[in-house]
Design an enzyme around this catalytic site. Structure first.
Site, mmCIF file in Angstrom:
data_model
loop_
_atom_site.group_PDB
_atom_site.id
_atom_site.type_symbol
_atom_site.label_atom_id
_atom_site.label_comp_id
_atom_site.label_asym_id
_atom_site.label_seq_id
_atom_site.Cartn_x
_atom_site.Cartn_y
_atom_site.Cartn_z
ATOM 1 N N GLU A 75 0.888 -1.177 0.000
ATOM 2 C CA GLU A 75 0.000 0.000 0.000
ATOM 3 C C GLU A 75 0.917 1.216 0.000
ATOM 4 O OE1 GLU A 75 -3.325 0.037 -0.044
ATOM 5 O OE2 GLU A 75 -3.773 -2.074 0.338
ATOM 6 N N CYS A 131 -1.759 9.344 2.913
ATOM 7 C CA CYS A 131 -1.622 8.788 1.553
ATOM 8 C C CYS A 131 -2.805 9.219 0.706
ATOM 9 C CB CYS A 131 -1.522 7.278 1.611
ATOM 10 S SG CYS A 131 -2.889 6.531 2.485
HETATM 11 P P1 NAD Z 1 8.997 4.738 3.929
HETATM 12 O O1 NAD Z 1 8.837 3.923 2.693
HETATM 13 O O2 NAD Z 1 10.168 5.615 4.046
HETATM 14 O O3 NAD Z 1 9.025 3.792 5.237
HETATM 15 C C1 NAD Z 1 7.960 2.919 5.548
HETATM 16 C C2 NAD Z 1 8.479 1.812 6.463
HETATM 17 O O4 NAD Z 1 9.405 1.000 5.744
HETATM 18 C C3 NAD Z 1 9.219 2.283 7.710
HETATM 19 O O5 NAD Z 1 8.837 1.483 8.791
HETATM 20 C C4 NAD Z 1 10.681 2.046 7.349
HETATM 21 O O6 NAD Z 1 11.510 1.828 8.472
HETATM 22 C C5 NAD Z 1 10.574 0.788 6.526
HETATM 23 N N1 NAD Z 1 11.681 0.526 5.580
HETATM 24 C C6 NAD Z 1 12.546 1.414 5.032
HETATM 25 N N2 NAD Z 1 13.391 0.773 4.183
HETATM 26 C C7 NAD Z 1 13.029 -0.543 4.193
HETATM 27 C C8 NAD Z 1 13.505 -1.697 3.508
HETATM 28 N N3 NAD Z 1 14.511 -1.639 2.637
HETATM 29 N N4 NAD Z 1 12.903 -2.875 3.743
HETATM 30 C C9 NAD Z 1 11.861 -2.958 4.606
HETATM 31 N N5 NAD Z 1 11.371 -1.903 5.292
HETATM 32 C C10 NAD Z 1 11.943 -0.694 5.074
HETATM 33 O O7 NAD Z 1 7.641 5.563 4.055
HETATM 34 P P2 NAD Z 1 7.307 6.688 5.122
HETATM 35 O O8 NAD Z 1 8.041 7.941 4.762
HETATM 36 O O9 NAD Z 1 7.404 6.149 6.476
HETATM 37 O O10 NAD Z 1 5.740 6.913 4.840
HETATM 38 C C11 NAD Z 1 5.224 7.815 3.928
HETATM 39 C C12 NAD Z 1 4.793 7.099 2.661
HETATM 40 O O11 NAD Z 1 3.820 6.094 2.985
HETATM 41 C C13 NAD Z 1 4.101 8.029 1.691
HETATM 42 O O12 NAD Z 1 4.542 7.751 0.391
HETATM 43 C C14 NAD Z 1 2.625 7.663 1.846
HETATM 44 O O13 NAD Z 1 1.839 7.960 0.730
HETATM 45 C C15 NAD Z 1 2.715 6.198 2.098
HETATM 46 N N6 NAD Z 1 1.491 5.719 2.731
HETATM 47 C C16 NAD Z 1 0.648 4.887 2.059
HETATM 48 C C17 NAD Z 1 -0.549 4.463 2.629
HETATM 49 C C18 NAD Z 1 -1.512 3.568 1.911
HETATM 50 O O14 NAD Z 1 -2.385 2.992 2.553
HETATM 51 N N7 NAD Z 1 -1.424 3.441 0.583
HETATM 52 C C19 NAD Z 1 -0.859 4.891 3.910
HETATM 53 C C20 NAD Z 1 0.018 5.747 4.574
HETATM 54 C C21 NAD Z 1 1.199 6.142 3.984
#
Ligand code: NAD
Length: 471
Positions: A229, A263
């Site tokens: 997501e 999001c």
């Molecule tokens: P991010 O991708 O930077 O991090 C998300 C999570 O992934 C964190 O817990 C992080 O520690 C972890 N992570 C980072 N690198 C990783 C790897 N290589 N392998 C596994 N895990 C890893 O995102 P963010 O900045 O925390 O969140 C914002 C983003 O999330 C925005 O793009 C937003 O649109 C999206 N989002 C989507 C939804 C949805 O339901 N579609 C909901 C909320 C947020």
């Protein structure tokens, strides 16, 4: 030993909290422990699992103030923290109510008379949930509750930017013996997230497209399912017949709630030419009435921007737009106040699709507005994006709006509202394009995606099968 990570407070800018990610060896041990305990959890049956989750709901309800307080420090905002806790409680209740029917096993007849078919469901033993910072509680539990009800054990790795809520939550879980053996939250950053994927049987990831791509590759290498997501750039289309009063209030909320860090924030607004001027004057007037929640949490509605990185993205998008001719009517900049980063609701016009503001996810309280003369043009603009998460359409009649909504490439469309798509557990929806991958986290598949189907095929007569060797 893994290195402790210092955590910044988004209101003060001070590093006032520390997390310690589990060393690799401990993570492996924890995952093995949960996997071993999962069978007993599954053996409880749906009703036993519902009982345990309802116990969690009651415990959370009685400790909601502590959880809300921790979430508020994590994110710097109060109203949305309260909403998250309320939603979490009602979400457990609603999934518990829906799950018995969804998970009921029904045996159907077969099209081959001499084969009796029995089907059963085997849950993936251990699910890994990796979640972002923008709604820390909501998004770390949105997949977790259905996975638990389906019979899986779950390890959750929330964002390293907002880890404080985990302590009160784990405390609540530790009081429920049946749950504490099969559900843990672990601290850590992307490195821990990547290690987690190596140790689970299925991964649910919510976060950015960039990280989602890395998660998908890692999961593919292990041949485990990954439900992704990801980000969005949601459009709102306001047709000439729309109620302007309603549309401006709904879109303002949809764009700036949680300081635009959702999001499914409305990040692009397309308004019919004939009502464009009235629309933007009205939304500017309404935006002016919102205040920053500074110096106190109660001072206003708009909380801080979570990090310096996020503040820089918003400022970059605004600057790029202004350099290319955009006009700012209110707000307009992320500023450092008292150690935190803050941005007033910003209305901006004279924008076009050559600007980052209309192409890339901004994740701030920004409302860029364009006018259109024909609905076909509005649909084309709405679809001119590599995202496809959700959208909104405003019109006098739902039928008129639905006609447009059907042509938008997105998984969920709100009609005459800007934020319904995150609310309904029954509304099955897939993320389109780069906004995600895999079965819906709402509707029946929220639970069934955690279950592998197994078939027992029973021969019911003694005759040889016609295709056997004649011996
Ligand atoms: P991010 O991708 O930077 O991090 C998300 C999570 O992934 C964190 O817990 C992080 O520690 C972890 N992570 C980072 N690198 C990783 C790897 N290589 N392998 C596994 N895990 C890893 O995102 P963010 O900045 O925390 O969140 C914002 C983003 O999330 C925005 O793009 C937003 O649109 C999206 N989002 C989507 C939804 C949805 O339901 N579609 C909901 C909320 C947020």
């Amino acid at each position: 030993m893994s290195k402790p990570i210092e955590i910044r407070n988004p209101r003060t800018g001070k590093y006032d909290y520390v997390i310690v990610p589990p060393p690799e060896k401990l993570l492996v041990q924890q995952c093995n422990r949960l996997r071993r305990a999962q069978q007993s959890w599954f053996d409880l049956g749906v009703s036993g699992r519902i009982d345990a989750l309802l116990e969690l709901k009651d415990t959370i309800y009685s400790k909601q103030d502590t959880l809300t307080e921790a979430l508020t420090i994590d994110t710097g905002r109060f109203r949305e923290s309260k909403l998250e806790v309320d939603f979490f409680i009602s979400s457990i209740e609603r999934w518990c109510r829906l799950s018995s029917k969804i998970l009921q096993e029904t045996q159907k007849g077969t099209s081959i008379s001499f084969i009796n078919l029995q089907q059963t469901g085997i849950p993936y033993a251990l699910v890994g949930v990796i979640s972002p910072w923008n709604f820390p509680l909501l998004l770390s539990t949105i997949d977790t509750i259905p996975a638990l009800l389906a019979g899986c054990a779950v390890v959750v790795k929330p964002s390293e930017l907002t880890p404080r809520f985990m302590a009160p939550l784990m405390n609540a879980i530790s009081n429920i013996p049946k749950l504490r053996d099969i559900l843990i939250f672990i601290e850590g950053d992307g490195k821990t997230g990547a290690s987690l994927i190596d140790n689970v049987d299925l991964v649910c990831f919510t976060g950015s497209v960039e990280t989602g791509q890395q998660v998908a590759i890692a999961a593919a290498q292990r041949f485990i399912p990954a439900f992704l997501e990801l980000g969005g750039k949601d459009p709102a289309i306001v047709l000439e017949s729309a109620d302007i009063e309603l549309a401006t209030s709904a879109i303002l909320w949809g764009s700036v709630v949680n300081s635009g860090q959702s999001c499914l924030s409305i990040e692009r607004i397309y308004v019919a030419q004939n009502i464009y001027e009235e629309f933007y004057h009205k939304i500017v007037a309404k935006a002016h009435k919102l205040n920053l929640a500074y110096p106190t949490l109660e001072s206003g509605e708009i909380g801080p921007i979570i990090s310096e990185r996020q503040a820089a993205i918003i400022n970059e998008h605004l600057q790029d737009a202004v350099e290319k001719g955009a006009v700012i009517h209110c707000g307009g900049k992320v500023e450092k106040i008292g150690g935190g980063w803050w941005c007033h609701p910003t209305v901006i016009t004279e924008v076009n699709h050559h600007m980052k503001l209309m192409n890339e996810e901004t994740f701030g309280p920004i409302m860029p507005i364009m006018s259109f003369s024909k609905v076909e043009e509005a649909i084309e603009l709405a679809n001119d994006t590599y995202y496809g998460l959700s959208a909104a359409v405003f019109a006098e009649s739902p039928d008129e709006a639905l006609e447009i909504a059907r042509q938008i490439d997105a998984g969920a469309i709100s009609i005459n509202d800007a934020g319904l798509t995150g609310m309904m557990h029954e509304a099955e929806k897939n993320a389109f394009k780069f906004s995600g991958l895999g079965a819906s986290r709402m509707g029946a598949s929220a639970l069934t995606r955690f279950i592998r189907k197994k078939a027992f095929l029973i021969k019911t007569n003694d005759n040889y099968d016609p295709w056997w060797f004649n011996q």
